[in-house]
Design a protein around this motif. Structure first.
Motif, PDB file in Angstrom:
ATOM      1  N   LEU A   1       9.443  33.354 -17.874  1.00  0.00           N
ATOM      2  CA  LEU A   1       8.517  32.424 -18.510  1.00  0.00           C
ATOM      3  C   LEU A   1       7.077  32.889 -18.308  1.00  0.00           C
ATOM      4  CD1 LEU A   1       8.211  29.782 -20.032  1.00  0.00           C
ATOM      5  CD2 LEU A   1       8.205  28.580 -17.842  1.00  0.00           C
ATOM      6  N   GLN A   2       6.762  33.320 -17.091  1.00  0.00           N
ATOM      7  CA  GLN A   2       5.407  33.793 -16.805  1.00  0.00           C
ATOM      8  C   GLN A   2       5.066  35.013 -17.668  1.00  0.00           C
ATOM      9  OE1 GLN A   2       3.007  32.456 -15.248  1.00  0.00           O
ATOM     10  NE2 GLN A   2       1.647  34.224 -15.553  1.00  0.00           N
TER      11      GLN A   2
ATOM     12  N   ALA B   1      25.363  31.432 -20.319  1.00  0.00           N
ATOM     13  CA  ALA B   1      24.785  31.055 -21.608  1.00  0.00           C
ATOM     14  C   ALA B   1      23.813  29.897 -21.426  1.00  0.00           C
ATOM     15  CB  ALA B   1      25.903  30.665 -22.570  1.00  0.00           C
ATOM     16  N   GLU B   2      24.200  28.965 -20.571  1.00  0.00           N
ATOM     17  CA  GLU B   2      23.354  27.784 -20.365  1.00  0.00           C
ATOM     18  C   GLU B   2      22.030  28.179 -19.707  1.00  0.00           C
ATOM     19  OE1 GLU B   2      26.532  28.056 -19.540  1.00  0.00           O
ATOM     20  OE2 GLU B   2      27.576  26.497 -20.676  1.00  0.00           O
ATOM     21  N   GLY B   3      22.108  29.093 -18.742  1.00  0.00           N
ATOM     22  CA  GLY B   3      20.895  29.540 -18.053  1.00  0.00           C
ATOM     23  C   GLY B   3      19.918  30.196 -19.023  1.00  0.00           C
ATOM     24  N   LEU B   4      20.442  31.055 -19.896  1.00  0.00           N
ATOM     25  CA  LEU B   4      19.562  31.730 -20.844  1.00  0.00           C
ATOM     26  C   LEU B   4      19.027  30.725 -21.878  1.00  0.00           C
ATOM     27  CD1 LEU B   4      18.227  34.313 -21.733  1.00  0.00           C
ATOM     28  CD2 LEU B   4      20.309  34.950 -22.961  1.00  0.00           C
ATOM     29  N   ALA B   5      19.862  29.764 -22.263  1.00  0.00           N
ATOM     30  CA  ALA B   5      19.396  28.737 -23.216  1.00  0.00           C
ATOM     31  C   ALA B   5      18.211  27.977 -22.631  1.00  0.00           C
ATOM     32  CB  ALA B   5      20.539  27.774 -23.548  1.00  0.00           C
ATOM     33  N   GLU B   6      18.271  27.696 -21.339  1.00  0.00           N
ATOM     34  CA  GLU B   6      17.150  26.988 -20.696  1.00  0.00           C
ATOM     35  C   GLU B   6      15.876  27.817 -20.746  1.00  0.00           C
ATOM     36  OE1 GLU B   6      17.400  25.260 -16.659  1.00  0.00           O
ATOM     37  OE2 GLU B   6      19.436  24.683 -17.260  1.00  0.00           O
ATOM     38  N   VAL B   7      16.020  29.111 -20.499  1.00  0.00           N
ATOM     39  CA  VAL B   7      14.841  29.985 -20.543  1.00  0.00           C
ATOM     40  C   VAL B   7      14.246  29.994 -21.952  1.00  0.00           C
ATOM     41  CG1 VAL B   7      14.074  32.396 -20.401  1.00  0.00           C
ATOM     42  CG2 VAL B   7      15.577  31.470 -18.641  1.00  0.00           C
ATOM     43  N   VAL B   8      15.122  30.110 -22.955  1.00  0.00           N
ATOM     44  CA  VAL B   8      14.641  30.124 -24.346  1.00  0.00           C
ATOM     45  C   VAL B   8      13.903  28.818 -24.641  1.00  0.00           C
ATOM     46  CG1 VAL B   8      15.358  30.091 -26.774  1.00  0.00           C
ATOM     47  CG2 VAL B   8      16.437  31.697 -25.181  1.00  0.00           C
TER      48      VAL B   8
ATOM     49  N   ASP C   1      12.478  26.786 -22.582  1.00  0.00           N
ATOM     50  CA  ASP C   1      11.209  26.717 -21.839  1.00  0.00           C
ATOM     51  C   ASP C   1      10.132  27.563 -22.512  1.00  0.00           C
ATOM     52  OD1 ASP C   1      12.263  25.023 -19.980  1.00  0.00           O
ATOM     53  OD2 ASP C   1      12.572  26.547 -18.421  1.00  0.00           O
ATOM     54  N   VAL C   2      10.503  28.766 -22.952  1.00  0.00           N
ATOM     55  CA  VAL C   2       9.509  29.626 -23.614  1.00  0.00           C
ATOM     56  C   VAL C   2       9.014  28.934 -24.887  1.00  0.00           C
ATOM     57  CG1 VAL C   2       9.148  31.825 -24.831  1.00  0.00           C
ATOM     58  CG2 VAL C   2      10.438  31.792 -22.675  1.00  0.00           C
ATOM     59  N   LYS C   3       9.934  28.334 -25.642  1.00  0.00           N
ATOM     60  CA  LYS C   3       9.542  27.656 -26.884  1.00  0.00           C
ATOM     61  C   LYS C   3       8.647  26.441 -26.592  1.00  0.00           C
ATOM     62  CE  LYS C   3      10.850  28.778 -30.536  1.00  0.00           C
ATOM     63  NZ  LYS C   3      10.406  29.845 -31.475  1.00  0.00           N
ATOM     64  N   ALA C   4       8.944  25.762 -25.468  1.00  0.00           N
ATOM     65  CA  ALA C   4       8.161  24.558 -25.141  1.00  0.00           C
ATOM     66  C   ALA C   4       6.758  24.922 -24.636  1.00  0.00           C
ATOM     67  CB  ALA C   4       8.901  23.730 -24.089  1.00  0.00           C
TER      68      ALA C   4
ATOM     69  N   THR D   1       5.044  27.901 -25.131  1.00  0.00           N
ATOM     70  CA  THR D   1       4.247  28.843 -25.934  1.00  0.00           C
ATOM     71  C   THR D   1       4.520  28.596 -27.425  1.00  0.00           C
ATOM     72  OG1 THR D   1       5.946  30.552 -26.195  1.00  0.00           O
ATOM     73  CG2 THR D   1       4.683  30.624 -24.153  1.00  0.00           C
ATOM     74  N   HIS D   2       3.778  29.320 -28.253  1.00  0.00           N
ATOM     75  CA  HIS D   2       4.044  29.267 -29.701  1.00  0.00           C
ATOM     76  C   HIS D   2       4.805  30.512 -30.156  1.00  0.00           C
ATOM     77  CE1 HIS D   2       0.531  26.602 -29.168  1.00  0.00           C
ATOM     78  NE2 HIS D   2       1.193  25.870 -30.038  1.00  0.00           N
ATOM     79  N   LEU D   3       5.407  31.202 -29.223  1.00  0.00           N
ATOM     80  CA  LEU D   3       6.020  32.490 -29.536  1.00  0.00           C
ATOM     81  C   LEU D   3       7.338  32.343 -30.300  1.00  0.00           C
ATOM     82  CD1 LEU D   3       5.538  34.114 -26.026  1.00  0.00           C
ATOM     83  CD2 LEU D   3       4.373  34.829 -28.124  1.00  0.00           C
ATOM     84  N   ALA D   4       7.587  33.271 -31.217  1.00  0.00           N
ATOM     85  CA  ALA D   4       8.949  33.436 -31.734  1.00  0.00           C
ATOM     86  C   ALA D   4       9.745  34.145 -30.640  1.00  0.00           C
ATOM     87  CB  ALA D   4       8.936  34.280 -33.001  1.00  0.00           C
ATOM     88  N   VAL D   5      11.022  33.818 -30.534  1.00  0.00           N
ATOM     89  CA  VAL D   5      11.864  34.427 -29.497  1.00  0.00           C
ATOM     90  C   VAL D   5      12.979  35.248 -30.139  1.00  0.00           C
ATOM     91  CG1 VAL D   5      13.494  33.987 -27.612  1.00  0.00           C
ATOM     92  CG2 VAL D   5      11.399  32.635 -27.786  1.00  0.00           C
ATOM     93  N   THR D   6      13.026  36.505 -29.758  1.00  0.00           N
ATOM     94  CA  THR D   6      14.123  37.383 -30.157  1.00  0.00           C
ATOM     95  C   THR D   6      14.984  37.636 -28.933  1.00  0.00           C
ATOM     96  OG1 THR D   6      12.709  38.504 -31.768  1.00  0.00           O
ATOM     97  CG2 THR D   6      14.713  39.660 -31.098  1.00  0.00           C
ATOM     98  N   LEU D   7      16.293  37.518 -29.096  1.00  0.00           N
ATOM     99  CA  LEU D   7      17.209  37.850 -28.013  1.00  0.00           C
ATOM    100  C   LEU D   7      17.871  39.198 -28.288  1.00  0.00           C
ATOM    101  CD1 LEU D   7      18.998  34.445 -27.321  1.00  0.00           C
ATOM    102  CD2 LEU D   7      17.208  35.545 -25.948  1.00  0.00           C
TER     103      LEU D   7
END
Ligand code: SF4
Length: 336
Positions: free
Chosen positions: A75-76, A101-108, A110-113, A115-121
């Motif tokens: 996140l940082q 899967a759940e752990g990574l979903a939480e990270v995604v 959090d990043v969306k919440a 920042t305004h970033l698009a997220v690519t996995l």
């Protein structure tokens, strides 16, 4: 263009190659414009269950120091990416069974919440429900290279892997609603121009939103150690042809291309590329993510790496993309 025509063009050299690359540059300008989008890569885990014959992260490589970033470190890093002007963060790892899967979903989420970033996995082959979960958490795009369109070659250099499963993953990801990215490696043992032509046709059939094509750079601690690096000129021809076959594609000019050829990223931008992916993995970890040796970015401070990308873009006479840099296909669908 059919397979036989592509086969001829893939190996074009000299003035024929110059001619080949001029038209894609015009197509690029007409379809995706002069902006070059920067994607910030965070390599968040170097654990991998796979054993790809060329990759330093392969499970059997015991010489590699493994690491896994904590969620707050990811996140940082994403917050840093946004502060540096990026519109997209790419969360990349080996196929790490240590991440649920759940752990990574939480990270995604959090990043969306935060920042305004698009997220690519870019975390490899997983179950359909996992891909769905991450999409629901807010992930926008998914990168999964097909590596080679030749089933035999694919299964030879990826022990235990299935070509059909790979392609099915890409199809599922598209159905779920991700912008999907794929691409191939140039220089695999036994690869021919006919196989590379099949790579191009496969990418067109998959109707990719994004692609990355890079040279083979075998890691010394792998079965392909000592093989020649893939030819940069063929990578450039492949990029040019990709732009012609899928005109609105977001096409990366890769760091691997720069490693194989001084000035490779600039040449890639001139051959149809419109994306550069600077590595912003925290520097205490970056040198351990050794897919191939000689990666340039880990040794350069993050700000310097971003400035270097800006200089490449300026040298190409282009501008740095603003915003998330989604596929123009998506924007068109939203307007329609
Ligand atoms: S290429 Fe990807 S899946 Fe294969 S060993 Fe490397 S990190 Fe793992």
């Amino acid at each position: 263009m059919n397979a036989a025509e592509l086969e001829q063009l893939i190996v074009a050299d000299g003035s024929q190659a110059q001619d080949l690359r001029a038209e894609p540059d015009r197509v690029r300008k007409a379809t995706v414009g002069d902006e070059v989008h920067l994607r910030a890569i965070i390599e968040f885990s170097s654990y991998c269950r796979c054993n790809c014959d060329y990759c330093g992260l392969r499970a059997d490589n015991k010489n590699l120091t493994r690491y896994r970033l904590r969620p707050e470190e990811i996140l940082q890093a994403a917050v840093v990416a946004e502060s540096l002007g990026f519109g997209t963060v790419v969360l990349q790892s080996g196929e790490d069974e240590g991440w649920t899967a759940e752990g990574l979903a939480e990270v995604v989420a959090d990043v969306k919440a935060r920042t305004h970033l698009a997220v690519t996995l870019s975390v490899g082959e997983r179950e359909d429900w996992e891909y769905r979960l991450w999409r629901e958490a807010g992930a926008d795009r998914y990168l999964l290279k097909h590596e080679t369109a030749d089933r035999d070659l694919y299964e030879r250099v990826h022990p235990g892997a299935s070509f059909d499963r790979r392609i099915r993953c890409l199809e599922v990801l598209a159905e779920i609603g991700y912008q999907i990215g794929s691409g191939c490696i140039v220089g695999l043992p036994g690869q021919t121009a006919a196989i590379l032509a099949q790579d191009l046709l496969l990418m067109r059939r998959l109707n990719l939103h994004m692609a990355g094509i890079g040279p083979l750079i075998p890691h010394p601690d792998t079965p392909l150690a000592g093989m020649a690096i893939g030819e940069a000129e063929i990578v450039l021809n492949m990029m040019a042809l990709t732009r012609l076959l899928i005109p609105d594609i977001m096409l990366a000019s890769t760091t691997a291309l720069e490693t194989a050829m001084e000035g490779g990223r600039l040449a890639g931008l001139r051959a149809g590329g419109n994306v550069i992916m600077p590595n912003i993995t925290p520097r205490e970890y970056a040198s351990f993510y050794e897919i191939y040796p000689g990666k340039k970015a880990p040794h350069i401070e993050i700000v310097a790496e971003v400035e270097r990308a800006h200089r490449v873009i300026a040298a190409a006479g282009r501008t740095v993309g603003k915003g998330p840099g989604h596929s123009p296909r998506l924007t068109r669908q939203a307007v329609a």
